[in-house]
Design an enzyme around this catalytic site. Structure first.
Site, mmCIF file in Angstrom:
data_model
loop_
_atom_site.group_PDB
_atom_site.id
_atom_site.type_symbol
_atom_site.label_atom_id
_atom_site.label_comp_id
_atom_site.label_asym_id
_atom_site.label_seq_id
_atom_site.Cartn_x
_atom_site.Cartn_y
_atom_site.Cartn_z
ATOM 1 N N ASP A 30 3.590 -5.417 12.167
ATOM 2 C CA ASP A 30 2.663 -4.498 11.447
ATOM 3 C C ASP A 30 3.247 -3.106 11.727
ATOM 4 O OD1 ASP A 30 0.744 -3.409 9.997
ATOM 5 O OD2 ASP A 30 -0.718 -3.511 11.428
ATOM 6 N N ASN A 42 0.764 -1.021 0.059
ATOM 7 C CA ASN A 42 -0.035 -0.066 -0.011
ATOM 8 C C ASN A 42 0.846 1.332 0.106
ATOM 9 O OD1 ASN A 42 0.889 -0.701 2.660
ATOM 10 N ND2 ASN A 42 -1.169 0.344 3.526
#
Length: 431
Positions: free
Chosen positions: A305, A94
């Site tokens: 993450d 992304n």
């Protein structure tokens, strides 16, 4: 260049070692692991009192490069990784523009070899632009070495299209990394839907936002036969469903992040953006279920993450702040402190979840083990070091963490990638 690591406690589940060994590195390979090695090595590292571990492999990292370099770059993210003992990262797609073609994957890989001190595996998007309308070039990205596709940051809400993407991933021998979030159910929520959200006057995100997509994706994996990896699981029911899927023989693995197995929404004492992450910090019951899932081996991986943001994006109310937490520089210490020291996991378990299991999931047969012939990706970890986490010392551009001031045990003292010392005492003195 030859390096001899002496007197360290080697923990290597794949090589079935757990004891004091010397390790000899010649060039970019480990050439010997023995109780005592005589060698005229170019460099000798005394690892007495420390663990010598296979370099950590983080399956879930946002390097923000290209396009969002004010948050992180291949270089700064790589430096943060080696400070945390991480030698391989999977970079989420992304970016800006979205990494959704063979050429874009290749470009990151080529740049990373020059700019990053770690191995970077760039994942590809499932759909073009992550818009959920049309499949990206999954075959081309697989040929470029992406190892997996992911729509991370969102879910592919069109189940039929996602099923086609899973089939394409399976046909090209790669995995699907799933971000499980039903976006139609988020309803502008910013933290867990519970009494703490009500206390702070904030909109909540229910567990079902995650659980519905976990169930869907497992069923699609059963139908398509793809290797499915569930990212940043946060709920007790996710653990239950992963357990059932494995018992049914479905090819599913799952990861948990340190913030989810340590903190709950009860720890959010104020409305501050550093507590805003996706999925959110859940209930204490969810935290305990995640810990038990890790202990039982249901949950395979500990990943970060790592999602850096600027101070301007995080230093505000959770209602306006960006989602995300950084973790590359803190994951090993937090895992050791909160899971190993407390007896939830053994040191062998920690290495399995941070190195050998990620290597298996990616099909990296040359990594994840301190064994002869393997890549010389090595982390030397000193569990005697006790200190408080200070975000101002992070080399990542992102300082966004709720763990500032948190006391931990365990510090990375050396990180070796492909036989080169990329982090060591001099680096620690500089930061």
């Amino acid at each position: 260049m030859t390096i001899l690591i002496q007197n360290g406690h080697v923990v290597d589940p794949l090589g079935k070692r757990d004891g004091c060994y010397d390790v000899l590195v010649e060039g970019d390979k480990i050439t010997a692991v023995e109780e005592h090695i005589d060698s005229d090595a170019d460099r000798v590292i005394d690892a007495g009192g420390c663990y010598v571990l296979p370099g950590f492999i983080d399956l879930h990292v946002h390097l923000r490069d290209p396009g969002l370099e004010y948050k992180e770059t291949l270089e700064t993210g790589g430096r943060a990784a080696v400070k945390g003992g991480v030698t391989t990262v999977c970079a989420m797609p992304n970016t800006k523009p979205v990494t959704d073609t063979k050429e874009k994957v290749q470009r990151v890989h080529e740049r990373a070899k020059k700019e990053s001190p770690v191995h970077v595996i760039q994942l590809g998007a499932v759909t073009i632009g992550q818009n959920g309308k049309e499949l990206a070039d999954i075959r081309g990205m697989a040929e470029a070495g992406c190892h997996a596709v992911s729509e991370d940051g969102k879910s592919v809400m069109d189940a039929s299209l996602y099923r086609q993407g899973m089939k394409a991933a399976r046909e090209n021998g790669i995995s699907v990394f799933a971000h499980c979030e039903d976006r139609t159910m988020v309803e502008q929520g910013v933290m867990n839907a519970d009494e703490n959200a009500k206390r702070l006057g904030l909109k909540g995100i229910t567990n079902s936002v995650e659980d519905v997509i976990v169930a869907r994706d497992i069923l699609l994996a059963k139908e398509t036969g793809v290797r499915l990896h569930l990212c940043h699981c946060s709920t007790a029911d996710s653990v239950k469903m992963v357990r059932l899927a494995k018992e049914a023989g479905i090819s599913v693995t799952a990861e948990v992040c340190p913030h989810h197995f340590i903190l709950s929404s009860d720890d959010i004492k104020e409305d501050n953006g550093r507590y805003k992450m996706n999925p959110p910090l859940r209930s204490r019951a969810d935290v305990e279920a995640l810990r038990q899932g890790l202990k039982d081996g249901v949950m395979d991986v500990i990943a970060t993450d790592h999602a850096p943001h600027s101070r301007e994006e995080k230093d505000k109310s959770m209602a306006q702040a960006a989602f995300g937490i950084v973790g590359l520089e803190t994951s090993a210490a937090l895992t050791y402190t909160c899971l190993v020291k407390t007896g939830v996991l053994s040191m062998t378990d920690m290495v399995e979840k941070m190195s050998s299991n990620p290597a298996k999931i990616l099909g990296l047969t040359d990594r994840g083990s301190i064994s002869q012939g393997k890549a010389a990706d090595i982390t030397i970890f000193d569990t005697r070091k006790v200190y408080k986490i200070d975000p101002d010392t992070f080399v990542s551009k992102g300082k966004n963490t709720p763990f500032g001031g948190y006391e931990v045990s365990g510090e990375v003292v050396y990180t070796i990638v492909d036989g080169k010392v990329v982090y060591g005492p001099a680096d620690r003195e500089e930061v």
